[in-house]
Design a protein around this motif. Sequence first.
Motif, short mmCIF file in Angstrom:
data_model
loop_
_atom_site.label_atom_id
_atom_site.label_comp_id
_atom_site.label_asym_id
_atom_site.label_seq_id
_atom_site.Cartn_x
_atom_site.Cartn_y
_atom_site.Cartn_z
N ASP A 1 32.28 43.83 10.26
CA ASP A 1 31.50 44.56 9.26
C ASP A 1 31.19 45.99 9.69
O ASP A 1 30.35 46.64 9.12
N GLY A 2 31.89 46.48 10.71
CA GLY A 2 31.69 47.83 11.16
C GLY A 2 30.61 47.99 12.21
O GLY A 2 30.29 49.09 12.63
N ARG A 3 30.01 46.88 12.65
CA ARG A 3 28.94 46.95 13.65
C ARG A 3 29.49 46.96 15.08
O ARG A 3 28.72 47.10 16.03
N GLY A 4 30.79 46.81 15.24
CA GLY A 4 31.37 46.82 16.57
C GLY A 4 32.66 47.61 16.59
O GLY A 4 33.19 48.03 15.55
N ALA B 1 30.97 56.70 12.33
CA ALA B 1 29.76 56.08 12.85
C ALA B 1 28.56 56.80 12.24
O ALA B 1 28.04 57.76 12.80
N SER C 1 28.84 48.84 3.10
CA SER C 1 28.06 49.83 3.83
C SER C 1 28.79 51.17 3.86
O SER C 1 28.83 51.83 4.87
#
Length: 237
Positions: free
Chosen positions: A231-234, A179, A24
């Motif tokens: 995965d970068g979601r948190g 972000a 991503s």
Amino acid sequence: AAGSVGTAVRCGILCLGLLAGCPSAPPDTPPPDPSGWAAIVVAGPFSGDVSASVIHGETLAVTDGLVGLTGSDWVPAVADGAPYLIGRSGVDAVRRYADRAFGAPRWEVSTGAGGNPQDAARCGGRLFVPRFGRLTGGDGGGDVLILDPASGATLGRVDLSAFVESDDGSPEPVSFVRAGDDLLLPLQRFDQGAGWIPDPEGKVVRIDCAAGEVSAAISTGPNPRLSPLGDGRGLLV
């Protein structure tokens, strides 16, 4: 280091910056290097000069001594797929290199005496560099410097004066987490004049990269840092 706070240990300093592909990846990041990921390492004695090396991820082979650096307070960063070396307290400079072979930098710029830069991140086509300290002349710092990634020319700054907690003139910004089209930046909010006591309330600000300004802020416990989770979601705060 960030004033008296840094990644130093008694036997030496070890700072890492990763060059890797990500499923991503943000739009400013180029495709992954087909030769595989690598880690940039800046290491040396606690109070002596340091050098940059590369650990090759596929083999764990080390290519060391790629560039010597005067002083011990340097950290690496990776932005838009290019390596940067950031001279913090007492150096106050940012260098951009063409690739991980290093050699001569594409450019080197001063961030102002006393600025103590901490990180570099590309967002919205510009390079953002947090300055932990106030400039010696008191006319800047404690903010985020905005640079042209192609030349290093100054394009502006992100004002953080609303978050200063004491008369030291800085909310002590440190390193970014990307972000989307924004950057998240923790503010450690030390009272430097009172012996580096952290304010009970730390802050994390959201920087709108296109506008070059703070768009939101949340409160945290004292002396925050950020890391992406999984995965970068948190985020780990």
